[in-house]
Scaffold this active site. Structure first.
Site, PDB file in Angstrom:
ATOM      1  CG  MET B 164      -1.813   0.995   1.611  1.00 32.45           C
ATOM      2  SD  MET B 164      -3.059   0.676   2.581  1.00 32.45           S
ATOM      3  CE  MET B 164      -2.251   0.338   4.197  1.00 32.45           C
ATOM      4  CE1 TYR B 433       1.418  -1.033  11.875  1.00 33.42           C
ATOM      5  CE2 TYR B 433       3.370  -1.128  10.582  1.00 33.42           C
ATOM      6  CZ  TYR B 433       2.434  -1.807  11.395  1.00 33.42           C
ATOM      7  OH  TYR B 433       2.759  -3.036  11.359  1.00 33.42           O
ATOM      8  CD  GLU B 434      -1.852   0.319   7.258  1.00 31.17           C
ATOM      9  OE1 GLU B 434      -2.087   1.203   6.721  1.00 31.17           O
ATOM     10  OE2 GLU B 434      -0.795  -0.436   7.179  1.00 31.17           O
ATOM     11  N   GLY B 435      -2.505   5.257   9.735  1.00 25.53           N
ATOM     12  CA  GLY B 435      -3.148   6.323  10.381  1.00 25.53           C
ATOM     13  C   GLY B 435      -3.026   6.538  11.749  1.00 25.53           C
TER      14      GLY B 435
END
Lengths: 586, 586
Positions: B164, B433-435
């Site tokens: 991603m 991570y991932e927001g």
């Protein structure tokens, strides 16, 4: 590379204005001629300079290189040896030491601040000096004149280092089971044999000698005694002679604090000298241990300060997202409420934690130097009560702040490049060593509150209430909130005291929550005291300073003080839910 | 070496008894023929086996070796390549993937549990498969048939991996400012140029190809679009042909997760294919991102589980101190109330966290497979509401539990030898991570509660209340405590909704506390539900199991639920204290 920043303005505010150190020092003859506020300011500036220029730049490289163990000897990272020599020559190791043996005789109120400046530069580096000062304190308190003459000058000058040798594999928190042995010798010395683990600074190349304080059992006795065991033997005149039977067997590989040598130590018929009375070693060692506990609390504080500073600077520069008033333009992330929340948590806990450290230093100074016996007795008990709190509360908050500061960096916080992650790894140990924070809490609740029948803490709370009642400079709703915390805490402690005889697990089960509740309560008091002081002295302070203290106090009571009630509810839950679960169910 | 333990009994209790998955699956035609409870049990046992025997033993060596970057390519640690091949061949990457393209079509309720088994074996290893499954999900949701045919079989089979690619140095949480460009080509493809950072699994040697989902701006547009950009070009028949212009430029050196490749990625006129509509890339990418957010929540959960297990086992073996009933004999440290507190915190948060994950998986299954439109719509909204909570709450608690577990080890927890410190370092990234968890909280409070005008959460709370009201198997005072939490939370959220129009900073300033309050409230519900279920089915359950669930529920409400009120007080404090501090004062 280094983002070292010394908050000497905050420190001077505490010393001069909040705790009025000059007046205190005037009442203590041993300090009155030795220190005034200008000297204190100059010492802090000098400490900021040496730590900023000499010590902080070694923090990252020390983490990268770590200590090395080669040929039975420990070597510190590049630059540590030279820096430590300069540091020792500056008199920093003996800052609060006895002038009679070469120390500078400075008050502990100042000493804790210098310690913070050191830890906020480099956790690992500052430990070496802290252990040395603690060893000297212990020898001075419990050793005979010959031991003092022989060992103290080398320790205070920093030419030699100190170490505290307690833990063995089977005896960590539970020292009853140590097996290191001491055989009495014809000349009055002892021959020490055995081995220990987790000895911080057990071996290194910073100094010409390392003076170990070693717990051991005298042959034929089950009591624990304390011995001075130098790495290199020292003759009566204080000269190093030949190698003693003390050597490092290995070093540990750790999560952090990699420039600090954590050693397995072996004693092979090493020459040792009894400190204090036989079988009373734990009592003597506690003099050093309490010194180190406060120092380690300040490791947590220094880490929080360093991490906060890095994160606040980053948050002012890093553009990401927008201010709610202008969605089209990127703004520094410090405009975001959640980033502010993380930073203000760190800031409020660090500033109040510093006040707690200075307040504890004040009690130690009064305990040592006061000529008023009642004051001295109270300060002694209060220092004993506060020591486990500074150790546990400041190190728990130290890790919390380091983690919050790392979070402000986002993904950049997780990579090694920015340096913030090292603070998380380095300060993590502070919650564990010198007695885990659980052990501190049990000491606090069991010995310092309950065994004291709440006498000292009640006197403390009366003192705090009096201080706040004197002033209309603090919003009354905050004073009311503070008073409620004190009342609730004391009520809960009375409940614990009433219940503990029928519940032998109670103290162990609720101690950490009790300590945390007390910690947040004390921080509340210090925020009101700082706000009060700033308002009362607003004519001599910058307006932004006065406003800032009020706003931070408001933030503290709005967003952090609610933790107090949570911990108290948990205390009041008692031990049943914790103890009833069967071991097999875990 | 490895202390891997799979709590399949707890998992089956949740699936079969607490959430009655068999009945749910019977109502969903797409699942009814595909899965039954015996199959689910067999899959969990098989997942426990492969993770315990193959993956967990690589956790420590992977941390020691880390990934290497040599000659422009990333190499995983020894053993990862073989293990990943076996893992992929077992069908684990495509477990919940579409059967039409080679996936196994298993429900997400089961998938989250398999994910936990993977993360509790090895955070870094499990990420590679998770990113692959998420990429496949996104392509399936938004790609055209040709893209699906071309890329999905290789992803679901695990022969290829997914990645991603979002973050750029100037565009982390704020993706508006990405500068990677996409030039339309005559053949309908795009030529992608630019570079990105922090790309997990951006390059490695585990698979024959890596399929990147890349956010970029189509030349001339400021909108963000999503592209499939394979490392090796793939022809229409799905065969790898020649290298595409995608390469790793560097890898990051991190605090932990060292066996996971975190890459700088460069795109040099790389061939890419638009996924979904132009300028709608963020919406498409969110399909993958939400998948990964749940997965990362489970990283936190798996870390908590692994750390808890290690600490509980250690606490049963480590002798230190004495039971309060017998001061003369050393006892395992699990007799101490404070050690139990740390372990029970981990246990209660982990078990309830697992229930939250399964409950979220259930909503995703209903959202995907339900034929009842109202049920489908509600489950879709509820899954959207729960996703940021699972991500943030489970990762925050994951770090907390790893730290508590490390503390149980005392000094042994800080040295690398015991392995517990790695869990702290590895799971720390999951909050970032991932927001970041702050971003999750703002999504939760701003979009999922306030923008929804509290419709979904009100429906959820009604559902929870109904569930608990049906039963007399739970102590009424706990039900009352739970109901009060729900009422208070909803009241506070109504206050936020009323105030937010006049206070544009409110949501950002209080979001994390709101999410945490909700998390503790949900854990309370799950503990009551587990207690209720165990009592209702006590005839088929071991007595110790039923007792255990009741005792853990009591512990949760006594010692952890009080955190709810603290967070809610902080929410109600509003934004003023947080926002009024001048930037210069930080």
């Amino acid at each position: 590379m280094s983002s070292y920043h010394a908050p000497t303005d905050e420190m001077m505010f505490l010393l001069q204005q909040v705790f009025d150190a000059p007046s205190v020092w005037q009442t203590l003859p041993a300090l009155a001629d030795n220190i005034d506020i200008d000297t204190a300011a100059a010492i802090l500036e000098e400490a900021a300079k040496i730590n900023g220029e000499l010590v902080a730049p070694l923090n990252r490289t020390g983490d990268e290189q770590g200590v090395r163990f080669t040929g039975g000897q420990v070597f510190t990272p590049d630059g540590y040896r030279d820096a430590y020599r300069q540091y020792a020559e500056g008199g920093w190791v003996g800052l609060c030491g006895e002038p009679e043996f070469g120390g500078m005789g400075m008050p502990k109120m100042l000493g804790v601040l210098v310690d913070e400046l050191g830890y906020s530069a480099n956790n690992a580096f500052n430990l070496y000096g802290s252990l040395t000062a603690g060893a000297a304190l212990c020898i001075h308190a419990h050793g005979d004149d010959e031991l003092k003459q022989r060992f103290l000058p080398g320790l205070y000058s920093g030419e030699w280092a100190g170490a505290m040798d307690m833990t063995e594999p089977q005896a960590g928190s539970d020292l009853r089971y140590i097996s290191t042995k001491a055989e009495p010798q014809a000349d009055g010395s002892y021959s020490i044999s055995g081995s220990k683990i987790f000895i911080t600074g057990g071996d290194h190349d910073l100094t010409a000698n390392i003076i170990h304080l070693v717990l051991a059992k005298i042959a034929g006795s089950d009591g624990i005694s304390l011995f001075v065991v130098p790495k290199i033997k020292v003759d009566a005149a204080g000269n190093c002679t030949e190698a003693n039977g003390v050597s490092a067997g290995a070093i540990e590989h750790k999560m952090g604090l990699k420039a600090s040598a954590t050693c397995v130590m072996n004693y092979d018929n090493a020459e040792g000298f009894l400190v204090g009375r036989a079988n009373r070693g734990l009592v003597c060692m506690f003099t050093m241990m309490n010194y180190e506990r406060l120092s380690i609390g300040i490791q947590g504080l220094g880490s929080a300060q360093a991490a906060y500073r890095m994160a606040a600077d980053y948050a002012k520069e890093r553009l990401q997202g927008s201010d709610s008033s202008n969605a089209q333009q990127q703004a520094p992330i410090i405009v975001h409420g959640d980033v502010r929340r993380m930073l203000l948590n760190c800031r409020c806990l660090t500033d109040a934690g510093r006040a707690l450290a200075v307040f504890t230093g004040l009690q130690l100074d009064l305990a040592k130097y006061s000529q008023d016996e009642a004051q001295k007795a109270y300060a002694t008990k209060l220092a004993a009560l506060l020591t486990p709190v500074t150790k546990a509360f400041l190190t728990d908050r130290g890790l919390e702040c380091a983690i919050s500061a790392q979070q402000v960096f986002g993904g950049h916080g997780y990579i090694r490049e920015t340096g913030i992650e090292q603070w998380v790894r380095d300060t993590r140990i502070a919650q564990i060593y010198e007695g885990t924070n659980g052990i501190q809490a049990i000491d606090f609740l069991g010995r310092k509150l309950v065994a004291d029948r709440l006498v000292t803490i009640t006197e403390l709370f009366n003192q705090l209430s009096l201080q706040l009642a004197q002033s209309s400079d603090v919003p009354s709703h905050l004073i009311a909130q503070q008073q409620t915390m004190q009342d609730d805490f004391l009520a809960a402690m009375h409940e614990v005291m009433a219940a503990k005889d029928d519940d032998s697990n109670l103290i162990n089960a609720v101690a950490v929550d009790a300590l945390d509740a007390f910690g947040y309560l004390m921080c509340g008091y210090f925020w009101l005291l700082m706000q009060q002081t700033a308002k009362q002295q607003q004519s001599t302070l910058p307006e932004a300073w006065v406003t800032g203290k009020s706003q931070l106090a408001e933030y503290y009571f709005a967003r952090l003080a609610p933790r107090f009630a949570m911990h108290l509810v948990s205390v009041r839950a008692g031990s049943t839910a914790t103890m009833q679960v069967d071991i097999a169910a875990f």
